[in-house]
Design an enzyme around this catalytic site. Sequence first.
Site, short mmCIF file in Angstrom:
data_model
loop_
_atom_site.label_atom_id
_atom_site.label_comp_id
_atom_site.label_asym_id
_atom_site.label_seq_id
_atom_site.Cartn_x
_atom_site.Cartn_y
_atom_site.Cartn_z
N LYS A 1 2.21 11.01 7.35
CA LYS A 1 1.37 10.73 8.52
C LYS A 1 1.86 11.43 9.80
O LYS A 1 1.59 12.61 9.96
CB LYS A 1 1.22 9.22 8.69
CG LYS A 1 0.43 8.63 7.50
CD LYS A 1 -0.20 7.29 7.76
CE LYS A 1 -1.23 6.97 6.68
NZ LYS A 1 -0.84 5.93 5.75
N ASP B 1 9.34 2.96 2.22
CA ASP B 1 8.12 3.72 2.53
C ASP B 1 7.83 3.54 4.02
O ASP B 1 7.26 2.53 4.43
CB ASP B 1 6.96 3.23 1.66
CG ASP B 1 5.67 4.02 1.94
OD1 ASP B 1 5.61 4.71 2.97
OD2 ASP B 1 4.73 3.91 1.14
N PHE C 1 0.85 -1.18 0.00
CA PHE C 1 0.00 0.00 0.00
C PHE C 1 0.89 1.23 0.00
O PHE C 1 1.65 1.46 0.94
CB PHE C 1 -0.96 0.06 1.20
CG PHE C 1 -1.86 1.26 1.10
CD1 PHE C 1 -3.02 1.22 0.35
CD2 PHE C 1 -1.50 2.47 1.69
CE1 PHE C 1 -3.83 2.35 0.22
CE2 PHE C 1 -2.30 3.61 1.56
CZ PHE C 1 -3.47 3.54 0.82
C1 LIG Z 1 -0.95 6.01 4.28
C2 LIG Z 1 0.15 5.52 3.48
C3 LIG Z 1 0.50 6.13 2.25
C4 LIG Z 1 -0.33 7.23 1.64
O1 LIG Z 1 -0.42 8.35 2.45
P1 LIG Z 1 -1.60 9.42 2.18
O2 LIG Z 1 -1.22 10.58 3.08
O3 LIG Z 1 -2.87 8.77 2.56
O4 LIG Z 1 -1.54 9.80 0.74
C5 LIG Z 1 1.60 5.64 1.58
N1 LIG Z 1 2.33 4.62 2.08
C6 LIG Z 1 2.03 4.01 3.24
C7 LIG Z 1 2.89 2.89 3.74
C8 LIG Z 1 0.92 4.43 3.98
O5 LIG Z 1 0.60 3.79 5.10
#
Ligand SMILES: *Cc1c(COP(=O)(O)O)cnc(C)c1O
Length: 401
Positions: free
Chosen positions: A255, A226, A141
């Site tokens: 986040k 990520d 994700f």
């Molecule tokens: C939440 C998330 C994203 C995307 O972040 P948004 O601020 O919702 O665009 C990308 N990578 C990971 C691992 C995430 O948990």
Amino acid sequence: MSITENAIASAEAHSAHNYHPLPVVIATAEGAWMTDVEGRRYLDMLAGYSALNFGHGNRRLLDAARAQLDRVTLTSRAFHHDRFADFCTRLAELCGMESVLPMNTGAEAVETAVKTARKWGYRVKGVPDGMAKIIVAANNFHGRTTTIVSFSTDPEAREDFGPYTPGFEIVPYGDLTALREAMTENTVAVLMEPIQGEAGVLVPPPGYLPGVRELTRERDVLFIADEIQSGLGRTGKTFACEHEGVVPDMYLLGKALGGGVVPVSAVVSSREVLGVFRPGEHGSTFGGNPLACAVALEVVAMLRTGEFQQRAAELGEHLHQELGLLVGGGAVEEVRGRGLWAGVDIAPALGTGREISKKLMERGVLVKDTHGSTIRIAPPLVISKEDLDWGLEQLRGVLRH
Ligand SMILES: *Cc1c(COP(=O)(O)O)cnc(C)c1O
């Protein structure tokens, strides 16, 4: 109709249904607790998917935001502002890296990483124009843009959103042989979550991340971690990669970087890698704005002491010990995770993840299910041990009935 039912009906009448929220309407929140429009209190065991690592209404973060609101909130990057240098310097320091490119949302950080890796591939590695390939993991994700859903393996995330962006190769997560075989001279990057959050808090087998690091180094490929959900304290360390002693070429952060106050994301890497950008080639109107920098600067200052990481490690050990006791009794099939982050696979006979989440809600605990019968537990790192224990008691209560 109750106040809650009324609010939900009116939200449903006037908004796109791209989410399926639990039937609770929050009005206020503080620390690890939220209060709904009817005055009921709930323990927040989701923490905005880790955006609220420091809890709701965190004093230090609100003070930093308020002070900045009275000074200047937006300049655009057409001009310098006096919070920018500090933010970039301190964040780079926290990451042990040299250079920062600020954006707003996580998806934008991922998009920025894709552009960086491709440009680096053409300009530095010498990949023929248009041939760059990025390897990602199955069940990833990374966000919701058209390019990012192009390399998702989740039909819900992809279906009807094509045509898809080419240039991505998907390999099974945790399989080094598959990764080695997928690499060619045109591979510019491997993009992965060090722990797959949305997939159900999947921790890769020991040695996998070091293996990815070794392979990418050998083949002159960028390792992009990520850490948007796993980073900034959640797992008991600043970065989830640290548990395996791995330093990637690039961190993607988001986040928690915005402290639950404003959206702040960033790509953090070396001067060489981020140095591929020239003025005009990439940007964002809101990226690195003064309010975002002021809040994120405070987030970085809070992480610098290590106290939140340590709290996540200690409470996390307790959490996993308690959850571990539930495995094997018939109700819980498996528990995964690190620090204050757990994916709990409930026996399907007891209900779907959604049904379990609803029962927890009725007992005053808010969590979010993910695929099938998995619920994830990720309270703010500021939660007290007593509250955590109370939350676990509610989970045991739900599983007994
Ligand atoms: C939440 C998330 C994203 C995307 O972040 P948004 O601020 O919702 O665009 C990308 N990578 C990971 C691992 C995430 O948990």
